[in-house]
Design a protein around this motif. Structure first.
Motif, mmCIF file in Angstrom:
data_model
loop_
_atom_site.group_PDB
_atom_site.id
_atom_site.type_symbol
_atom_site.label_atom_id
_atom_site.label_comp_id
_atom_site.label_asym_id
_atom_site.label_seq_id
_atom_site.Cartn_x
_atom_site.Cartn_y
_atom_site.Cartn_z
ATOM 1 N N GLN A 92 42.273 -7.336 13.031
ATOM 2 C CA GLN A 92 41.396 -7.822 14.105
ATOM 3 C C GLN A 92 41.050 -6.680 15.040
ATOM 4 O OE1 GLN A 92 43.581 -11.122 15.825
ATOM 5 N NE2 GLN A 92 42.634 -12.556 14.392
ATOM 6 N N ASN B 169 36.515 -4.725 8.431
ATOM 7 C CA ASN B 169 36.331 -5.691 9.503
ATOM 8 C C ASN B 169 35.517 -5.115 10.654
ATOM 9 O OD1 ASN B 169 37.919 -8.013 8.573
ATOM 10 N ND2 ASN B 169 39.638 -6.588 8.691
ATOM 11 N N TRP B 170 34.841 -6.035 11.365
ATOM 12 C CA TRP B 170 34.037 -5.690 12.524
ATOM 13 C C TRP B 170 34.567 -6.386 13.756
ATOM 14 C CZ3 TRP B 170 29.979 -2.249 12.089
ATOM 15 C CH2 TRP B 170 29.516 -1.982 10.793
ATOM 16 N N GLY B 171 34.356 -5.762 14.896
ATOM 17 C CA GLY B 171 34.624 -6.417 16.154
ATOM 18 C C GLY B 171 33.505 -7.382 16.487
ATOM 19 N N GLN B 172 33.651 -8.070 17.620
ATOM 20 C CA GLN B 172 32.676 -9.085 18.006
ATOM 21 C C GLN B 172 31.426 -8.487 18.627
ATOM 22 O OE1 GLN B 172 35.257 -8.226 19.814
ATOM 23 N NE2 GLN B 172 34.699 -8.288 21.980
ATOM 24 N N GLY B 173 31.490 -7.229 19.001
ATOM 25 C CA GLY B 173 30.359 -6.546 19.613
ATOM 26 C C GLY B 173 30.395 -6.628 21.123
ATOM 27 N N THR B 174 29.884 -5.588 21.751
ATOM 28 C CA THR B 174 29.780 -5.555 23.205
ATOM 29 C C THR B 174 28.408 -4.996 23.579
ATOM 30 O OG1 THR B 174 30.863 -4.822 25.259
ATOM 31 C CG2 THR B 174 30.887 -3.271 23.425
ATOM 32 N N VAL C 50 39.158 -5.828 18.772
ATOM 33 C CA VAL C 50 38.697 -6.394 20.038
ATOM 34 C C VAL C 50 38.081 -5.285 20.875
ATOM 35 C CG1 VAL C 50 39.345 -7.610 22.135
ATOM 36 C CG2 VAL C 50 40.483 -8.163 19.977
ATOM 37 N N GLU C 51 36.801 -5.476 21.211
ATOM 38 C CA GLU C 51 36.063 -4.472 21.977
ATOM 39 C C GLU C 51 35.958 -4.887 23.435
ATOM 40 O OE1 GLU C 51 33.198 -4.129 18.091
ATOM 41 O OE2 GLU C 51 33.010 -5.599 19.686
ATOM 42 N N SER C 52 35.752 -3.896 24.280
ATOM 43 C CA SER C 52 35.492 -4.152 25.694
ATOM 44 C C SER C 52 34.769 -2.951 26.283
ATOM 45 C CB SER C 52 36.789 -4.412 26.447
ATOM 46 O OG SER C 52 37.621 -3.270 26.402
ATOM 47 N N TYR D 26 29.331 -2.170 18.020
ATOM 48 C CA TYR D 26 30.363 -2.785 17.207
ATOM 49 C C TYR D 26 31.406 -1.761 16.771
ATOM 50 C CZ TYR D 26 27.047 -6.646 16.626
ATOM 51 O OH TYR D 26 26.182 -7.684 16.846
ATOM 52 N N CYS E 257 38.087 -0.172 21.775
ATOM 53 C CA CYS E 257 38.293 -1.061 20.632
ATOM 54 C C CYS E 257 39.761 -0.985 20.241
ATOM 55 C CB CYS E 257 37.409 -0.654 19.464
ATOM 56 S SG CYS E 257 37.748 -1.554 17.933
#
Length: 110
Positions: free
Chosen positions: A3, A99-104, A5-7, A91, A22
């Motif tokens: 998993q 896998n990819w993050g959810q994007g920011t 997680v980006e911010s 991303y 990330c």
């Protein structure tokens, strides 16, 4: 599966700076950033290996810096001298499982 997680996205004026983060749920050899602007295909931005080898798209060389903290399984993208054309959803990606993050969202506008 890993998993991601980006911010760190947001609105910034042209010439400004932002830092994206990330965090992965496991240690990954190669992590990268991609971006997708409205109406365009997703494009490569930069990658970094666990040993610190980096590669950048020509469009961001000299302005963006990718780094990572292996102890925290976290990758960063320091973005300086931002331009309106940098506006996109950014991303995070890892190469072990794809896998990819959810994007920011990053928006560069005055």
């Amino acid at each position: 599966q890993v998993q991601l997680v980006e911010s760190g996205g947001g609105l910034v004026q042209p010439g400004g700076s932002l830092t994206l983060s990330c965090t992965a749920s496991a240690s990954i050899y190669l992590m990268g950033w991609y971006r997708q602007a409205p109406g365009k295909q997703r494009e490569f931005v930069a990658y970094i290996t666990i040993g610190g080898h980096t590669n950048y798209a020509d469009s961001v060389k000299g302005r963006f810096t990718i780094s990572r903290d292996n102890g925290k399984n976290t990758m960063y993208l320091q973005m300086n001298s931002l331009k309106p054309e940098d506006t996109a959803v950014y991303y995070c990606n890892e190469n072990q499982f794809g896998n990819w993050g959810q994007g920011t969202q990053v928006t560069v506008s005055s």
